[in-house]
Design a protein around this motif. Sequence first.
Motif, short mmCIF file in Angstrom:
data_model
loop_
_atom_site.label_atom_id
_atom_site.label_comp_id
_atom_site.label_asym_id
_atom_site.label_seq_id
_atom_site.Cartn_x
_atom_site.Cartn_y
_atom_site.Cartn_z
N GLU A 138 8.12 -6.07 12.25
CA GLU A 138 8.32 -5.88 10.81
C GLU A 138 7.03 -5.45 10.12
OE1 GLU A 138 9.68 -8.59 6.99
OE2 GLU A 138 10.80 -8.77 8.87
N SER A 139 5.92 -6.00 10.56
CA SER A 139 4.65 -5.62 9.95
C SER A 139 4.27 -4.19 10.32
CB SER A 139 3.53 -6.59 10.38
OG SER A 139 3.14 -6.38 11.72
N PHE A 140 4.58 -3.77 11.55
CA PHE A 140 4.28 -2.39 11.95
C PHE A 140 5.04 -1.39 11.08
CE2 PHE A 140 3.34 -3.58 16.69
CZ PHE A 140 2.10 -4.06 16.32
N SER A 141 6.30 -1.72 10.79
CA SER A 141 7.10 -0.78 10.00
C SER A 141 6.62 -0.71 8.55
CB SER A 141 8.58 -1.18 10.05
OG SER A 141 8.81 -2.38 9.34
N ALA A 142 5.79 -1.65 8.14
CA ALA A 142 5.24 -1.64 6.77
C ALA A 142 3.91 -0.89 6.69
CB ALA A 142 5.05 -3.07 6.27
N LEU A 143 3.31 -0.55 7.82
CA LEU A 143 2.00 0.09 7.81
C LEU A 143 2.03 1.47 7.16
CD1 LEU A 143 0.78 -0.72 11.44
CD2 LEU A 143 -0.23 -1.62 9.33
N PRO A 144 0.98 1.85 6.44
CA PRO A 144 0.88 3.24 5.95
C PRO A 144 0.91 4.23 7.11
CG PRO A 144 -0.76 1.83 4.89
CD PRO A 144 -0.15 1.01 5.99
N LEU A 145 1.27 5.45 6.80
CA LEU A 145 1.35 6.50 7.82
C LEU A 145 0.16 7.44 7.80
CD1 LEU A 145 5.14 7.43 7.45
CD2 LEU A 145 4.09 5.83 9.07
N ALA A 146 -0.67 7.36 6.76
CA ALA A 146 -1.81 8.28 6.65
C ALA A 146 -2.83 7.69 5.69
CB ALA A 146 -1.36 9.65 6.16
N THR A 147 -4.07 8.15 5.82
CA THR A 147 -5.14 7.81 4.89
C THR A 147 -5.87 9.09 4.51
OG1 THR A 147 -5.42 5.63 5.93
CG2 THR A 147 -7.21 6.41 4.52
N LEU A 148 -6.00 9.33 3.22
CA LEU A 148 -6.74 10.49 2.72
C LEU A 148 -8.15 10.03 2.38
CD1 LEU A 148 -6.66 13.50 1.88
CD2 LEU A 148 -5.96 12.73 -0.40
N VAL A 149 -9.13 10.54 3.10
CA VAL A 149 -10.52 10.10 2.96
C VAL A 149 -11.28 11.08 2.07
CG1 VAL A 149 -12.67 9.56 4.17
CG2 VAL A 149 -10.45 9.00 5.23
N GLY A 150 -11.75 10.59 0.93
CA GLY A 150 -12.57 11.40 0.03
C GLY A 150 -11.92 12.70 -0.40
N LYS A 151 -10.60 12.73 -0.42
CA LYS A 151 -9.81 13.92 -0.80
C LYS A 151 -10.04 15.10 0.14
CE LYS A 151 -9.76 12.84 -5.78
NZ LYS A 151 -10.63 11.63 -5.71
N LYS A 152 -10.75 14.87 1.27
CA LYS A 152 -11.11 15.98 2.15
C LYS A 152 -10.55 15.87 3.57
CE LYS A 152 -13.46 18.50 -0.69
NZ LYS A 152 -12.90 19.83 -1.07
N GLU A 202 0.85 -1.19 0.00
CA GLU A 202 0.00 0.00 0.00
C GLU A 202 0.88 1.25 0.00
OE1 GLU A 202 -4.11 -1.38 2.21
OE2 GLU A 202 -2.49 -0.62 3.48
N PRO A 203 0.37 2.37 -0.51
CA PRO A 203 1.17 3.60 -0.48
C PRO A 203 1.32 4.12 0.95
CG PRO A 203 -1.03 4.03 -1.33
CD PRO A 203 -0.92 2.55 -1.20
N THR A 204 2.30 4.99 1.14
CA THR A 204 2.50 5.60 2.46
C THR A 204 1.26 6.38 2.88
OG1 THR A 204 4.89 5.71 2.19
CG2 THR A 204 3.91 7.27 3.74
N MET A 205 0.59 7.03 1.94
CA MET A 205 -0.71 7.64 2.21
C MET A 205 -1.76 6.94 1.34
SD MET A 205 -2.00 11.63 1.97
CE MET A 205 -2.00 11.70 0.17
N VAL A 206 -2.57 6.12 1.97
CA VAL A 206 -3.66 5.45 1.25
C VAL A 206 -4.72 6.50 0.90
CG1 VAL A 206 -5.51 3.74 1.47
CG2 VAL A 206 -3.23 3.26 2.41
N GLU A 207 -5.24 6.43 -0.31
CA GLU A 207 -6.28 7.37 -0.74
C GLU A 207 -7.53 6.58 -1.07
OE1 GLU A 207 -4.84 10.56 -3.31
OE2 GLU A 207 -2.78 9.87 -2.95
N MET A 208 -8.60 6.82 -0.30
CA MET A 208 -9.82 6.04 -0.47
C MET A 208 -11.04 6.94 -0.59
SD MET A 208 -11.78 6.07 2.61
CE MET A 208 -12.55 4.47 2.65
N GLU A 209 -12.03 6.43 -1.30
CA GLU A 209 -13.31 7.11 -1.46
C GLU A 209 -14.39 6.30 -0.74
OE1 GLU A 209 -13.67 10.02 -2.89
OE2 GLU A 209 -11.62 10.17 -3.69
N ILE A 210 -15.41 6.98 -0.26
CA ILE A 210 -16.53 6.30 0.39
C ILE A 210 -17.63 6.13 -0.65
CG2 ILE A 210 -18.20 6.38 2.28
CD1 ILE A 210 -16.20 8.17 3.79
#
Length: 479
Positions: A313-327, A203-211
């Motif tokens: 190791e899994s924790f260090s792979a987690l994304p650091l942010a999620t952008l919700v609906g571009k807002k 996954e990207p460092t900042m996941v971008e998702m839409e609802i």
Amino acid sequence: MAITPDVDAATALKNKGNKAFAQHDWAGAVDLYTQAIEKNDRDPSFFCNRAQANIKLESYGYAVADATHAIDLDPNYIKAYWRRAVANTAILNSREALRDFKTVVKKEPNNKDAKLKLAECEKLVRRVEFFKAIEVGDPPSAFEGLDIESMEVDASYDGVKLENEMTQEFINDMITRFKNGKKLPKKYVFQIVQAVRNIVYDEPTMVEMEIEPATTLTVCGDTHGQYFDLLEIFRLNGFPDEKHAYLFNGDFVDRGSWSTEIALLLYAYKWLRPKMFFLNRGNHETDDMNRVYGFEGECKAKYNERVFKVFSESFSALPLATLVGKKYLTLHGGLFSDDNTGLDDIRKLDRHVQRQPGQQGLMMEMLWTDPQPQNGRGPSKRGVGLQFGPDVTKRFCEKNGLEAVIRSHEVRMEGYEVEHDGKCVTVFSAPKYCDATENKGAYINIGPDLKLQYHKFDAVPHPDIKPMAYAQSSIMSMM
């Protein structure tokens, strides 16, 4: 011209602060001690008491400053050295803590408790230095040489079997097992962690998702090993499914004594519904914090050291942010030391190069910073990171086309708080935090219209296992 201290009024305020502290109203106690100091800034006990309230609020930087001020006023004030040591231990400044514990023992050579804490702190310093000494730039994978396929499931295991894919049936059974104090076979633990590590790594460092239409996203803050309160969220709000997405915004583990249960349940849902279940990293999904605040100890007690290493190791792979609906930018800590930092900088951040956040840089700021009421930026009340004001948040949101920043990382008495003219929202999902703070928990529901709906909830009973049961030492239980 010096102001004449109003001793009587200051003492009355201190006494009110002590009552607020006894009622676990840490913020109220800080406010009353502050008022006392404004009327008489020559009494070291006012600063020392405020230091203890700040420790309870996890404002360890402020606690160090208050204890230092108390020591400046009275160099023989044992309690102030003690509290400064505790605060420094909390932010992993173990060498500074060691100096203060040594001072306490020197001034009170017959204090057995102080000698015990000194010995524990010396052990902690040696451990920290050991891990620094064995650090390597690119360590081998914790999964290397781990033959999960060949592992046997103990014949005593009476639960649902896990094959090559996660199932809702397995999750339902796991929820019940954990409620009843049972564990999973190590084979299944390794399977779950490995599967999720591979999913989130890509996954990207900042996941971008839409609802999507007819879909809800629930954003939860810190859960900190409070497994039974996590189940209360699902009971009240609904379990994850194809129309109900969840985002957990870091600090799943540490402090509470069911951290492995929470991590495994969240990971199981991530494996089952990778596009409808999201996990951001928090400052407690890091090695330094896990070694001190209980997660490493819990993994070793319930499973083994290898389980902690694969989780790390899994924790260090987690994304650091999620952008919700571009807002809504959702991240654990907060905003940045540089106004020029924007969403593109988060997108470009390669979190796989630097596995642990360190003491500076973009990753550290995303995991550690906090809002402050006044404009500008200020030193961190925690002693790590910084604080950012309403003007910083406003500029960031305008520059990046955002409605608000959603973050966690701090207790809020009502479970959530809307600050910075509505542009900074804090959500915290561990009610009655560490069985010591009389706060509610909260979560946020967001529909396709991108409106924020806040829900509060109370803590529920749990088995009689204290928070910090697996922590590094009894020093941590003093916080």
